[in-house]
Design a protein around this motif. Structure first.
Motif, PDB file in Angstrom:
ATOM      1  N   PHE A 302      40.759  58.431  11.756  1.00  0.00           N
ATOM      2  CA  PHE A 302      39.501  58.134  12.443  1.00  0.00           C
ATOM      3  C   PHE A 302      39.270  56.633  12.432  1.00  0.00           C
ATOM      4  O   PHE A 302      39.760  55.914  11.561  1.00  0.00           O
ATOM      5  N   SER A 303      38.556  56.176  13.443  1.00  0.00           N
ATOM      6  CA  SER A 303      38.281  54.747  13.539  1.00  0.00           C
ATOM      7  C   SER A 303      36.781  54.515  13.603  1.00  0.00           C
ATOM      8  O   SER A 303      36.037  55.293  14.191  1.00  0.00           O
ATOM      9  N   LEU A 304      36.368  53.425  12.966  1.00  0.00           N
ATOM     10  CA  LEU A 304      34.973  53.013  12.941  1.00  0.00           C
ATOM     11  C   LEU A 304      34.867  51.599  13.480  1.00  0.00           C
ATOM     12  O   LEU A 304      35.805  50.808  13.350  1.00  0.00           O
ATOM     13  N   GLU A 305      33.721  51.271  14.051  1.00  0.00           N
ATOM     14  CA  GLU A 305      33.545  49.985  14.707  1.00  0.00           C
ATOM     15  C   GLU A 305      32.900  48.964  13.772  1.00  0.00           C
ATOM     16  O   GLU A 305      31.982  49.288  13.009  1.00  0.00           O
ATOM     17  N   VAL A 306      33.402  47.741  13.844  1.00  0.00           N
ATOM     18  CA  VAL A 306      32.805  46.636  13.102  1.00  0.00           C
ATOM     19  C   VAL A 306      31.445  46.311  13.718  1.00  0.00           C
ATOM     20  O   VAL A 306      31.325  46.141  14.935  1.00  0.00           O
ATOM     21  N   VAL A 307      30.419  46.241  12.853  1.00  0.00           N
ATOM     22  CA  VAL A 307      29.072  45.944  13.359  1.00  0.00           C
ATOM     23  C   VAL A 307      28.478  44.663  12.771  1.00  0.00           C
ATOM     24  O   VAL A 307      27.465  44.167  13.261  1.00  0.00           O
ATOM     25  N   ARG A 308      29.112  44.102  11.714  1.00  0.00           N
ATOM     26  CA  ARG A 308      28.607  42.845  11.161  1.00  0.00           C
ATOM     27  C   ARG A 308      29.690  42.158  10.340  1.00  0.00           C
ATOM     28  O   ARG A 308      30.676  42.786   9.946  1.00  0.00           O
TER      29      ARG A 308
END
Length: 411
Positions: A302-308
């Motif tokens: 699974f992949s998660l998005e960089v938010v900060r």
């Protein structure tokens, strides 16, 4: 699309997971137009794992452990391969659901779900397709209290016998499952079942968790683990044969089940066993990287998005606290696998809402970039998402729903 694991992968996709940059780069390209957290399933990697387990089992039939998949289409596609048969379910409501389209579903654990027992007892087709797992006569009492034997279809039963090792001087090694361990104990339970109206003893299961569920190439204490597994394996071969012999003097068995993804070779070599169970090896959570006997492909991720970016060498992704069951240790966390070199923070770990990742690779990450993770245990990832993106190389070729995506939350 309909999953067909017999179809040959495109040559460009064959075992690209040996090159992390190519594999995860292609996966990123494939899901580039999908927003938010994304669970992806590589079809070539899934196919490799399914066929590799058949080779490892050496012709012994493999029963699919649905707990380790929780994606009905993947279970069905695996069962379409010659060499796989039957399902090992983890709850009775799930078993009843799967038995609507499958005729051989064994419940891997005892149940106290009175509502599901009542549904099983009232449905002759389900009762012929589903086998309950027991290790105590009290479990039969519960069934009779819900549906007396004269008012229901006969219930198929299998005995779960303890496969742990009672090591001289060391004590109990393995997991605590069944209270019946010795051949005489199992035989006594078999006699009690045989004498009870409304039940039919058809199977026996022994799961050697200290072998199947314990990696022997983790880099920590491997020599001790290998010694334990050799000794435990030798003891189990003798005791299981004695248990099967004792039970079959009381009731003929349709199946003797054993093993798991981590012990296919050992269990398949046991002449007292008629089938092995595997499921985790299909999706291949990262806990299965630590075994000498096999090297599974990272089929699910699974992949998660960089938010900060709280610091130049830290990138924070949204989500991530998808911790696997078991002891609360670092190995149960999801492992960031791409870009390489990222690690969770020791004081934060994988967080419920956000996960900061530190490493040199974080310096090149920007808000909106993706980080790929592998879950520790295979099927539990399916509880977090409604669907998997099906990937072939750098192309997204479809989706498949998880149990959750089909509106099913069994446990």
């Amino acid at each position: 699309m309909t999953l067909d694991l017999l179809a040959a992968p495109e040559s460009a996709d064959a075992q690209t997971w040996a090159d992390p940059a190519a594999y995860w780069g292609a996966m990123t390209t494939a899901v580039a137009d999908v927003s938010g957290p994304v669970a992806a399933l590589s079809l070539p990697a899934l196919r490799f794992n399914a066929l590799d387990m058949l080779v490892r089992a050496g012709g012994m039939p493999i029963r699919v452990a649905s707990k380790s998949v929780r994606i009905r289409e993947v279970v069905d596609a695996t069962l379409a391969l010659p060499g796989y048969h039957g399902i090992l379910a983890f709850t009775l409501p799930e078993a009843l659901w799967l038995a609507e389209t499958h005729d051989d579903v064994v419940l891997g654990y005892p149940t106290a779900d009175r509502g599901a027992i009542a549904r099983l007892a009232a449905d002759e087709t389900a009762a012929a397709r589903v086998t309950l797992m027991v290790d105590d006569i009290a479990q039969l009492d519960l069934v009779d209290a819900v549906a007396p034997p004269g008012r229901r279809a006969p219930i198929r039963l299998a005995i779960d016998a303890d496969a742990s090792w009672r090591a001289p001087g060391l004590g109990h090694i393995g997991v605590y499952r069944s209270p019946v361990h010795e051949p005489a104990e199992v035989a006594n339970l078999a006699r009690l079942i045989a004498d009870r109206p409304g039940f039919r003893l058809v199977g026996l299961m022994m799961y050697e968790a200290q072998i199947a569920g314990q990696g022997d190439a983790t880099g920590s204490g491997d020599a001790v683990i290998r010694w334990m597994q050799r000794r435990s394996g030798h003891e189990l071969l003798e005791r299981r044969a004695a248990i099967v012999d004792a039970v079959e003097r009381i009731a003929p068995l349709d199946f003797v089940n054993g093993g798991g993804t981590g012990s296919l070779e050992l269990t398949a070599s046991d002449r007292s066993v008629t089938e092995v169970t595997a499921g985790s090896g299909l999706l291949a959570g990262h806990l299965f990287d630590g075994y000498r006997a096999f090297d599974p492909a990272p089929a699910a991720a699974f992949s998660l998005e960089v938010v900060r970016k709280p610091a130049p060498d830290i990138a924070t992704v949204l989500g991530g606290g998808w911790i696997a069951s078991g002891p609360p240790v670092a190995s149960r966390q999801p492992a960031p696998v791409w870009p390489q070199g990222l690690k969770t923070m020791s004081r934060e770990g994988a967080g419920e809402v956000q996960t900061p990742l530190r490493g040199e690779a974080a310096r090149d990450l920007r808000v909106g970039d993706r980080v790929w993770f592998r879950h520790a245990k295979s099927g539990e990832l399916s509880e977090r998402v409604e669907e998997f993106q099906l990937v072939q190389g750098d192309r997204r070729v479809g989706t498949t729903p998880t149990y959750r995506g089909e509106g099913k939350t069994f446990l």
